[in-house]
Design a protein around this motif. Sequence first.
Motif, PDB file in Angstrom:
ATOM      1  N   THR A 185     -68.518 -54.896 -17.604  1.00  0.00           N
ATOM      2  CA  THR A 185     -69.909 -55.362 -17.621  1.00  0.00           C
ATOM      3  C   THR A 185     -70.099 -56.425 -18.685  1.00  0.00           C
ATOM      4  O   THR A 185     -70.739 -57.451 -18.449  1.00  0.00           O
ATOM      5  N   ILE A 186     -69.562 -56.194 -19.864  1.00  0.00           N
ATOM      6  CA  ILE A 186     -69.672 -57.172 -20.954  1.00  0.00           C
ATOM      7  C   ILE A 186     -69.002 -58.486 -20.550  1.00  0.00           C
ATOM      8  O   ILE A 186     -69.552 -59.573 -20.759  1.00  0.00           O
ATOM      9  N   GLU A 228     -69.953 -66.663 -27.383  1.00  0.00           N
ATOM     10  CA  GLU A 228     -70.761 -66.501 -28.594  1.00  0.00           C
ATOM     11  C   GLU A 228     -71.790 -65.397 -28.379  1.00  0.00           C
ATOM     12  O   GLU A 228     -71.825 -64.748 -27.333  1.00  0.00           O
ATOM     13  N   PHE A 229     -72.654 -65.190 -29.375  1.00  0.00           N
ATOM     14  CA  PHE A 229     -73.727 -64.206 -29.262  1.00  0.00           C
ATOM     15  C   PHE A 229     -74.641 -64.573 -28.088  1.00  0.00           C
ATOM     16  O   PHE A 229     -75.051 -65.723 -27.927  1.00  0.00           O
ATOM     17  N   ILE A 230     -74.951 -63.590 -27.259  1.00  0.00           N
ATOM     18  CA  ILE A 230     -75.830 -63.810 -26.113  1.00  0.00           C
ATOM     19  C   ILE A 230     -77.135 -63.054 -26.351  1.00  0.00           C
ATOM     20  O   ILE A 230     -77.141 -61.812 -26.340  1.00  0.00           O
ATOM     21  N   ALA A 236     -72.383 -54.295 -30.187  1.00  0.00           N
ATOM     22  CA  ALA A 236     -71.240 -54.437 -31.093  1.00  0.00           C
ATOM     23  C   ALA A 236     -70.398 -55.659 -30.738  1.00  0.00           C
ATOM     24  O   ALA A 236     -69.754 -56.258 -31.614  1.00  0.00           O
ATOM     25  N   GLN A 237     -70.439 -56.063 -29.455  1.00  0.00           N
ATOM     26  CA  GLN A 237     -69.649 -57.218 -29.016  1.00  0.00           C
ATOM     27  C   GLN A 237     -70.504 -58.481 -28.845  1.00  0.00           C
ATOM     28  O   GLN A 237     -70.082 -59.427 -28.192  1.00  0.00           O
ATOM     29  N   GLY A 238     -71.683 -58.488 -29.438  1.00  0.00           N
ATOM     30  CA  GLY A 238     -72.497 -59.707 -29.437  1.00  0.00           C
ATOM     31  C   GLY A 238     -73.227 -59.983 -28.151  1.00  0.00           C
ATOM     32  O   GLY A 238     -73.650 -61.123 -27.913  1.00  0.00           O
ATOM     33  N   ASN A 254     -82.521 -53.121 -20.980  1.00  0.00           N
ATOM     34  CA  ASN A 254     -82.648 -54.542 -20.651  1.00  0.00           C
ATOM     35  C   ASN A 254     -81.379 -55.272 -21.049  1.00  0.00           C
ATOM     36  O   ASN A 254     -80.814 -55.024 -22.128  1.00  0.00           O
ATOM     37  N   ILE A 255     -80.930 -56.184 -20.189  1.00  0.00           N
ATOM     38  CA  ILE A 255     -79.712 -56.951 -20.432  1.00  0.00           C
ATOM     39  C   ILE A 255     -80.061 -58.437 -20.490  1.00  0.00           C
ATOM     40  O   ILE A 255     -81.166 -58.833 -20.097  1.00  0.00           O
ATOM     41  N   PRO A 256     -79.165 -59.306 -20.983  1.00  0.00           N
ATOM     42  CA  PRO A 256     -79.500 -60.706 -21.156  1.00  0.00           C
ATOM     43  C   PRO A 256     -80.118 -61.349 -19.912  1.00  0.00           C
ATOM     44  O   PRO A 256     -79.593 -61.212 -18.801  1.00  0.00           O
TER      45      PRO A 256
END
Length: 378
Positions: free
Chosen positions: A4-5, A16-18, A333-335, A371-373
């Motif tokens: 998913t990530i 990068e950070f999303i 944790a993974q940005g 909620n996701i990006p």
Amino acid sequence: MQATIDFIRSAFNSQEFIPLHEPRFNGNEKKYLNECIDSTFVSSVGKFVEQFEQMFADYVGAKYAIAAMNGTAALHIALLLADVEQDTEVITQPLTFIATANAISYCGAQPVFVDVDKDTLGLSPQALREFLQQQAKVENGQCINQTTGKVIKACLPMHTFGHPCRIDEITAICAQWHISVVEDAAESLGSYYQGQHTGTFGKVGAFSFNGNKVITSGGGGVIVTNDEALAKQAKHITTTAKVPHPYEYVHDQIGYNYRMTNLNAALLVAQMEQLDSFLAAKRRLAEEYQAFFSKKNMHWVAEPSNSQANYWLQTVILNSQAERDCFLKATNAQGVMTRPIWRLMNELEMFKHCQHGSLSNAKWLEQRAVNIPSSVRL
């Protein structure tokens, strides 16, 4: 989880950070801001305020739009226009952003919480009907809460994450019980129910333009209505209830310094020009998410039947609270920024005393929804 990530990173083409939802200023924002600054009209008087109001009213299909400093202020005024006052009550949903309950409190009123539907995430007509049948009576043209003895003045449904609730059923029920409907449409610009834009079903509606909304001016809100008298009153009390005069300062009632500034409106005019492209991009992202999550053991929240959602915040529902917590921990944790749905309003200290019915659906969603990006991709 890692798949998913990786998919989200691929969808946004970034290692990068999303963020969850960041604004996009790809149009005439700087041009209109410079024009506004050059005019020296940067406060609540200026051409962009009225231009934005007309653009917004035309877009949502309302007769009138009154710009305010933020969505909470717009909601506060909307409730006042519905005659919500000290020691009255407003029925709303517990699964919402704090502004919904706060605005009720600003009026000196008390929120009453009824459950939501799992598919819309918004106020349940069935729960509303059952609460009124069990707890209320109509007396002298007013809805009385038989438990508290207070008048139930309004019902305040919210279109959660841009997904329209069953607003037609809600307005029909409220009409039978002599309750005004005020729509919290803060998150639903660009969303339609049965072909009609959210925020235009009730007596008054309120929208937000906070920094994470589909369009933004950093802040900002707007009140919409089809009632000319209410529109005039909204504009009057949001500008400190000042009586028009060439130079005298006369105020004829308690007012609020809630009027949107010309600077904010300049940004919003430019953002409105791009709204259709923003919505189209968000729908494309939704289609990609839907295709991905249909293959996983996670439920992705699609627009309800008879609706067109703006997909403001994309949402997945995990199988348990424990799974939700693992998902939140691993992604952040993974940005990859993800967030749980809000804590239920009736669980917050200042609203624990408020009356409520069975909130089983709201609690179920609180424990599982994430909620996701959801940003508009460049």
